[in-house]
Write an enzyme that holds these catalytic residues in place. Sequence first.
Site, PDB file in Angstrom:
ATOM      1  N   HIS A   1      40.309 -54.599  -1.880  1.00  0.00           N
ATOM      2  CA  HIS A   1      39.397 -53.525  -2.294  1.00  0.00           C
ATOM      3  C   HIS A   1      39.627 -52.226  -1.527  1.00  0.00           C
ATOM      4  CE1 HIS A   1      37.108 -56.032  -4.926  1.00  0.00           C
ATOM      5  NE2 HIS A   1      36.611 -56.798  -3.970  1.00  0.00           N
TER       6      HIS A   1
ATOM      7  N   ASP B   1      41.403 -63.036  -7.451  1.00  0.00           N
ATOM      8  CA  ASP B   1      40.084 -62.901  -6.850  1.00  0.00           C
ATOM      9  C   ASP B   1      39.099 -62.534  -7.961  1.00  0.00           C
ATOM     10  OD1 ASP B   1      38.804 -62.096  -3.839  1.00  0.00           O
ATOM     11  OD2 ASP B   1      37.854 -61.108  -5.540  1.00  0.00           O
TER      12      ASP B   1
ATOM     13  N   HIS C   1      36.746 -60.519  -8.084  1.00  0.00           N
ATOM     14  CA  HIS C   1      36.406 -59.104  -8.141  1.00  0.00           C
ATOM     15  C   HIS C   1      37.660 -58.278  -8.414  1.00  0.00           C
ATOM     16  CE1 HIS C   1      33.430 -61.026  -5.335  1.00  0.00           C
ATOM     17  NE2 HIS C   1      32.649 -60.531  -6.277  1.00  0.00           N
TER      18      HIS C   1
ATOM     19  N   ASP D   1      36.775 -66.847  -4.999  1.00  0.00           N
ATOM     20  CA  ASP D   1      35.378 -66.590  -5.322  1.00  0.00           C
ATOM     21  C   ASP D   1      35.049 -66.753  -6.802  1.00  0.00           C
ATOM     22  OD1 ASP D   1      37.069 -64.416  -5.506  1.00  0.00           O
ATOM     23  OD2 ASP D   1      35.848 -63.106  -4.256  1.00  0.00           O
TER      24      ASP D   1
END
Length: 370
Positions: free
Chosen positions: A142, A179, A181, A267
């Site tokens: 990120h 991931d 996200h 996740d």
Amino acid sequence: MTTGFFWDEKCFWHSGGNYAGTVPVGGLVQPLAAGGLPENPETKRRLKNLIDVTGLSAELALRSAPAARLETLALVHPATYLSDFKSASDNGGGELGLRTPFGQGGYEIAALSAGLSVAALDGVLRGELSNAYALSRPPGHHCLPDFPNGFCLLANLAIAIRAARAEGLVHRVAVIDWDVHHGNGTEAVFVSDPDVLTISLHQDRNYPLDTGDAEMRGEGAGEGANMNIPLPPGAGHATYIEAMERLVLPAVRGFEPEVIVVACGYDAVALDPLSRMLATAATFRQMTRMVLDLAAEVCGGRVMMAHEGGYSELCVPFCGHAVLEEMAGSAITAPDPLAATFAARQPSARMLAVYSGYLGELVEFFGLPG
């Protein structure tokens, strides 16, 4: 086959701030009894513990690595950002971005986390390892060049790729980010680069809310070298595998990279507190096998993975063990204790048909075969 496993105890010592989940403590938000941010050392430490207990670690090439040097970090991050980060770190810590608290010495730990990824990719590209896994913490996908967010302080994978290219070890790189996200940081670093294909497979409108749409295909010379695959909540194991088969693998195959790099977050697993995707350890095992088989076909088997998110202390170790079993070709297993429970909670055939239709729309949108 030799699989490198890069880790360092110091990475478990990275400390966050005064949060309750992802919400700052204060006002009516009370501190949590068991810590603050979901990004805590236990998920990664328990993965390392599990591979030790099963004996899998004895089949891996366990290594640490030096922290990434300032000039290496500067291949992605501007000097002002690195200077501000180092200054705050030296003076007790703080928070420079969004949900990225760190304590004293946080700069050095983040540089070490980046260094693990740099060394893992370097080892694969130099032919010293068949493939490699970096147990990086803090995570990185990120982090924008000048703004840390989503628990990420340095762009680990992007730094590793830029470092390898600066050494002349590689030119064309494919990044697969599973991931849950959106990998907004990696996308931002390479958004105009036609020689780095960035693919993000993520839960739609989870985090960040303003990035991750399929319409973002890259910019300028990099147009077409970015692929976002937003999946609906609850998509489950079968939809992940279908997305890999119909979207990810054909895109990578057509790109013809020299190495495949995976932002390996766990996740999307069913018990993760920050997602609603119903993936399982078997999902990560099968996706890993698909990537390894594709790499054998297109880039001499060269694969490097960097650990990203994953916040279920129970599930992450079993997901990671399954990935490492496949990477190492090991017969040692760690059966997922929740496999039957998660299997019973997968989407119905009717819902899977809806998700499959949606994937078909994405196949057409991206102009991929059938």
